[in-house]
Motif scaffolding. Structure first.
Motif, PDB file in Angstrom:
ATOM      1  N   PRO A 142     109.875 -29.839 -26.588  1.00  0.00           N
ATOM      2  CA  PRO A 142     110.376 -29.194 -27.802  1.00  0.00           C
ATOM      3  C   PRO A 142     109.209 -28.654 -28.624  1.00  0.00           C
ATOM      4  O   PRO A 142     108.311 -29.412 -29.006  1.00  0.00           O
ATOM      5  CB  PRO A 142     111.098 -30.333 -28.530  1.00  0.00           C
ATOM      6  CG  PRO A 142     110.409 -31.575 -28.067  1.00  0.00           C
ATOM      7  CD  PRO A 142     109.971 -31.309 -26.657  1.00  0.00           C
ATOM      8  N   LEU A 143     109.214 -27.361 -28.872  1.00  0.00           N
ATOM      9  CA  LEU A 143     108.116 -26.758 -29.628  1.00  0.00           C
ATOM     10  C   LEU A 143     108.420 -26.895 -31.119  1.00  0.00           C
ATOM     11  O   LEU A 143     108.658 -25.917 -31.825  1.00  0.00           O
ATOM     12  CB  LEU A 143     107.931 -25.297 -29.218  1.00  0.00           C
ATOM     13  CG  LEU A 143     106.498 -24.764 -29.361  1.00  0.00           C
ATOM     14  CD1 LEU A 143     105.572 -25.542 -28.439  1.00  0.00           C
ATOM     15  CD2 LEU A 143     106.421 -23.289 -29.026  1.00  0.00           C
ATOM     16  N   VAL A 144     108.413 -28.137 -31.574  1.00  0.00           N
ATOM     17  CA  VAL A 144     108.655 -28.471 -32.977  1.00  0.00           C
ATOM     18  C   VAL A 144     107.613 -29.499 -33.405  1.00  0.00           C
ATOM     19  O   VAL A 144     107.098 -30.262 -32.580  1.00  0.00           O
ATOM     20  CB  VAL A 144     110.075 -29.023 -33.198  1.00  0.00           C
ATOM     21  CG1 VAL A 144     111.118 -27.970 -32.870  1.00  0.00           C
ATOM     22  CG2 VAL A 144     110.312 -30.282 -32.374  1.00  0.00           C
ATOM     23  N   LEU A 145     107.320 -29.520 -34.706  1.00  0.00           N
ATOM     24  CA  LEU A 145     106.271 -30.383 -35.214  1.00  0.00           C
ATOM     25  C   LEU A 145     106.751 -31.794 -35.522  1.00  0.00           C
ATOM     26  O   LEU A 145     105.977 -32.748 -35.421  1.00  0.00           O
ATOM     27  CB  LEU A 145     105.644 -29.758 -36.469  1.00  0.00           C
ATOM     28  CG  LEU A 145     104.796 -28.506 -36.209  1.00  0.00           C
ATOM     29  CD1 LEU A 145     104.503 -27.777 -37.508  1.00  0.00           C
ATOM     30  CD2 LEU A 145     103.498 -28.892 -35.511  1.00  0.00           C
TER      31      LEU A 145
ATOM     32  N   HIS B 215     123.841 -26.314 -13.738  1.00  0.00           N
ATOM     33  CA  HIS B 215     123.018 -26.150 -12.536  1.00  0.00           C
ATOM     34  C   HIS B 215     122.980 -27.486 -11.788  1.00  0.00           C
ATOM     35  O   HIS B 215     122.012 -28.259 -11.928  1.00  0.00           O
ATOM     36  CB  HIS B 215     121.610 -25.689 -12.918  1.00  0.00           C
ATOM     37  CG  HIS B 215     121.579 -24.409 -13.688  1.00  0.00           C
ATOM     38  ND1 HIS B 215     121.685 -23.175 -13.080  1.00  0.00           N
ATOM     39  CD2 HIS B 215     121.485 -24.172 -15.029  1.00  0.00           C
ATOM     40  CE1 HIS B 215     121.633 -22.229 -14.007  1.00  0.00           C
ATOM     41  NE2 HIS B 215     121.526 -22.808 -15.190  1.00  0.00           N
ATOM     42  N   PRO B 216     124.013 -27.781 -11.013  1.00  0.00           N
ATOM     43  CA  PRO B 216     124.068 -29.043 -10.271  1.00  0.00           C
ATOM     44  C   PRO B 216     122.829 -29.219  -9.400  1.00  0.00           C
ATOM     45  O   PRO B 216     122.308 -28.259  -8.816  1.00  0.00           O
ATOM     46  CB  PRO B 216     125.333 -28.895  -9.418  1.00  0.00           C
ATOM     47  CG  PRO B 216     126.176 -27.907 -10.164  1.00  0.00           C
ATOM     48  CD  PRO B 216     125.209 -26.946 -10.779  1.00  0.00           C
ATOM     49  N   GLY B 217     122.352 -30.439  -9.343  1.00  0.00           N
ATOM     50  CA  GLY B 217     121.178 -30.736  -8.539  1.00  0.00           C
ATOM     51  C   GLY B 217     119.870 -30.621  -9.280  1.00  0.00           C
ATOM     52  O   GLY B 217     118.806 -30.881  -8.705  1.00  0.00           O
ATOM     53  N   THR B 218     119.927 -30.232 -10.562  1.00  0.00           N
ATOM     54  CA  THR B 218     118.702 -30.146 -11.348  1.00  0.00           C
ATOM     55  C   THR B 218     118.489 -31.430 -12.132  1.00  0.00           C
ATOM     56  O   THR B 218     119.421 -32.201 -12.360  1.00  0.00           O
ATOM     57  CB  THR B 218     118.752 -28.963 -12.337  1.00  0.00           C
ATOM     58  OG1 THR B 218     119.891 -29.117 -13.193  1.00  0.00           O
ATOM     59  CG2 THR B 218     118.835 -27.641 -11.599  1.00  0.00           C
ATOM     60  N   SER B 219     117.244 -31.656 -12.527  1.00  0.00           N
ATOM     61  CA  SER B 219     116.915 -32.809 -13.364  1.00  0.00           C
ATOM     62  C   SER B 219     116.062 -32.339 -14.530  1.00  0.00           C
ATOM     63  O   SER B 219     115.287 -31.380 -14.406  1.00  0.00           O
ATOM     64  CB  SER B 219     116.160 -33.877 -12.565  1.00  0.00           C
ATOM     65  OG  SER B 219     114.878 -33.406 -12.185  1.00  0.00           O
ATOM     66  N   PHE B 220     116.203 -33.008 -15.671  1.00  0.00           N
ATOM     67  CA  PHE B 220     115.482 -32.623 -16.880  1.00  0.00           C
ATOM     68  C   PHE B 220     114.824 -33.847 -17.505  1.00  0.00           C
ATOM     69  O   PHE B 220     115.508 -34.793 -17.902  1.00  0.00           O
ATOM     70  CB  PHE B 220     116.433 -31.996 -17.909  1.00  0.00           C
ATOM     71  CG  PHE B 220     116.937 -30.636 -17.520  1.00  0.00           C
ATOM     72  CD1 PHE B 220     116.337 -29.478 -18.007  1.00  0.00           C
ATOM     73  CD2 PHE B 220     118.010 -30.506 -16.650  1.00  0.00           C
ATOM     74  CE1 PHE B 220     116.801 -28.226 -17.646  1.00  0.00           C
ATOM     75  CE2 PHE B 220     118.487 -29.252 -16.283  1.00  0.00           C
ATOM     76  CZ  PHE B 220     117.878 -28.109 -16.782  1.00  0.00           C
ATOM     77  N   ALA B 221     113.500 -33.839 -17.565  1.00  0.00           N
ATOM     78  CA  ALA B 221     112.760 -34.818 -18.355  1.00  0.00           C
ATOM     79  C   ALA B 221     112.513 -34.192 -19.724  1.00  0.00           C
ATOM     80  O   ALA B 221     112.302 -32.983 -19.833  1.00  0.00           O
ATOM     81  CB  ALA B 221     111.435 -35.165 -17.686  1.00  0.00           C
ATOM     82  N   TYR B 222     112.549 -35.020 -20.750  1.00  0.00           N
ATOM     83  CA  TYR B 222     112.439 -34.500 -22.110  1.00  0.00           C
ATOM     84  C   TYR B 222     111.215 -35.082 -22.801  1.00  0.00           C
ATOM     85  O   TYR B 222     111.071 -36.299 -22.926  1.00  0.00           O
ATOM     86  CB  TYR B 222     113.710 -34.844 -22.886  1.00  0.00           C
ATOM     87  CG  TYR B 222     113.773 -34.270 -24.286  1.00  0.00           C
ATOM     88  CD1 TYR B 222     113.397 -32.958 -24.537  1.00  0.00           C
ATOM     89  CD2 TYR B 222     114.224 -35.040 -25.348  1.00  0.00           C
ATOM     90  CE1 TYR B 222     113.464 -32.426 -25.813  1.00  0.00           C
ATOM     91  CE2 TYR B 222     114.305 -34.516 -26.634  1.00  0.00           C
ATOM     92  CZ  TYR B 222     113.919 -33.207 -26.863  1.00  0.00           C
ATOM     93  OH  TYR B 222     113.987 -32.681 -28.131  1.00  0.00           O
ATOM     94  N   GLY B 223     110.314 -34.204 -23.237  1.00  0.00           N
ATOM     95  CA  GLY B 223     109.097 -34.636 -23.907  1.00  0.00           C
ATOM     96  C   GLY B 223     109.290 -34.848 -25.393  1.00  0.00           C
ATOM     97  O   GLY B 223     110.333 -34.536 -25.961  1.00  0.00           O
ATOM     98  N   ARG B 224     108.272 -35.363 -26.036  1.00  0.00           N
ATOM     99  CA  ARG B 224     108.364 -35.624 -27.469  1.00  0.00           C
ATOM    100  C   ARG B 224     107.838 -34.439 -28.279  1.00  0.00           C
ATOM    101  O   ARG B 224     107.073 -33.610 -27.766  1.00  0.00           O
ATOM    102  CB  ARG B 224     107.608 -36.899 -27.831  1.00  0.00           C
ATOM    103  CG  ARG B 224     106.132 -36.903 -27.477  1.00  0.00           C
ATOM    104  CD  ARG B 224     105.495 -38.191 -27.966  1.00  0.00           C
ATOM    105  NE  ARG B 224     104.140 -38.351 -27.432  1.00  0.00           N
ATOM    106  CZ  ARG B 224     103.141 -38.922 -28.113  1.00  0.00           C
ATOM    107  NH1 ARG B 224     103.341 -39.375 -29.327  1.00  0.00           N
ATOM    108  NH2 ARG B 224     101.950 -39.048 -27.554  1.00  0.00           N
ATOM    109  N   PRO B 225     108.227 -34.342 -29.539  1.00  0.00           N
ATOM    110  CA  PRO B 225     107.712 -33.273 -30.392  1.00  0.00           C
ATOM    111  C   PRO B 225     106.189 -33.333 -30.513  1.00  0.00           C
ATOM    112  O   PRO B 225     105.547 -34.333 -30.156  1.00  0.00           O
ATOM    113  CB  PRO B 225     108.401 -33.538 -31.733  1.00  0.00           C
ATOM    114  CG  PRO B 225     109.650 -34.266 -31.376  1.00  0.00           C
ATOM    115  CD  PRO B 225     109.273 -35.131 -30.195  1.00  0.00           C
ATOM    116  N   LEU B 226     105.611 -32.288 -31.059  1.00  0.00           N
ATOM    117  CA  LEU B 226     104.158 -32.155 -31.084  1.00  0.00           C
ATOM    118  C   LEU B 226     103.498 -33.170 -32.005  1.00  0.00           C
ATOM    119  O   LEU B 226     102.502 -33.786 -31.654  1.00  0.00           O
ATOM    120  CB  LEU B 226     103.779 -30.729 -31.502  1.00  0.00           C
ATOM    121  CG  LEU B 226     104.366 -29.636 -30.599  1.00  0.00           C
ATOM    122  CD1 LEU B 226     104.036 -28.257 -31.155  1.00  0.00           C
ATOM    123  CD2 LEU B 226     103.851 -29.778 -29.168  1.00  0.00           C
TER     124      LEU B 226
END
Length: 298
Positions: A69-72, A93-104
């Protein structure tokens, strides 16, 4: 083996220059990372929508994504809206995976950029005579507002300013005029108004307008200078890649110690344990939320 794609997620702005700066930054990162699929999109207000960015990468064969996430600060968009948007993309989009990072966050690299912006505004004037007013977006989430105060304190430490105060341009107090009033009462000779934003946009423009209006009301007695936003500096690119690597490793280290959805903060006790209800984003081509809720699981 192709690494997970870096997916930059922005909130969006009605300011075309700000949206263009985001798109240019995504392109720069892609050019600087050969072999790494890079894309980016917005959850509302600006093209391209996040759905288009994911579709383009998925169409090129990407199945694993690491979203940054490009947020502060970690406010409602980072805690609810962006995770909900990523969940919708996973369904599309079946078969996809999403890892989620932390804000800046108030990273030392970004603090170094803020310091440069103050120096540019001072144009050689003595730091010891300058008070900085760091102006954040503002949120109804006290944890997010507290992160701006943390950034202000870290900016003050060891840099020789007369002081660093904090204000917000929307949703939270103190306002920009109230922050400037405080600087004046504390005896500030020169005030550098420093927008705590990544790129230009409607809100940074509003910060400058409010600062100029306040200064005009002082009859020319106040030396108020406005600094620029952070911008697409090398430190920002390095931090994004750091957040990407964290997400890929699963090393997120989210701060939950003062989250109103986990901790009974004074005045916000009713939020503990509540599911998040991300607001509708008209630019997302998906079906309406239809009453679905998304638990707060950071």
């Amino acid at each position: 083996m192709t690494p997970p794609a870096l997916l930059l997620v922005g909130h969006g702005t009605r300011d075309e220059a700000g949206a263009a700066a985001f798109r240019s930054f995504v392109a720069q990162l892609g050019a600087a990372q050969p072999g790494l699929p890079v894309g980016g999109g917005f959850i509302e207000l600006s093209p391209p929508p996040l759905a288009d960015a994911v579709a383009a990468l998925a169409g090129a064969g990407v199945r694993d994504f690491a979203a940054v996430p490009l947020v502060l600060v970690s406010a409602g968009h980072a805690k609810g809206d962006i995770p909900a948007a990523l969940a919708r993309e996973k369904e599309r989009h079946p078969g996809t995976s999403f890892a989620y990072g932390r804000p800046l966050g108030p990273h030392p690299g970004l603090l170094a950029v803020l310091e440069r912006r103050v120096d540019q505004a001072l144009a050689g004037a003595d730091r010891a005579d300058a008070t900085v007013l760091l102006v954040g977006r503002g949120s109804t989430d006290p944890d997010a507002n507290a992160e701006v105060f943390k950034a202000a304190r870290l900016l003050w430490e060891g840099r020789g300013y007369a002081g660093v105060e904090t204000a917000f341009v929307s949703l939270a107090e103190p306002s920009v005029p109230a922050g400037l009033d405080r600087c004046r009462r504390l005896g500030a000779r020169t005030v550098v108004v420093l927008p705590y934003f990544l790129f230009s946009g409607v809100l940074p423009d509003r910060v400058r307008e409010q600062a100029a209006l306040w200064a005009a009301g002082q009859g020319g007695e106040a030396d108020v200078r406005c600094a620029d936003v952070i911008g697409a500096e090398p430190e920002l690119a390095e931090l994004v890649m750091e957040r990407y690597r964290e997400a890929v490793r699963g090393d997120l280290r989210m701060n939950c110690d003062s989250c109103v959805y986990r901790v009974a903060m004074p005045g916000f006790e009713d939020r503990v344990g509540l599911p998040q209800q991300p607001h509708h984003h008209p630019d997302d081509p998906s079906h309406p939320h239809g009453g679905h809720t998304h638990a707060h699981t950071h």
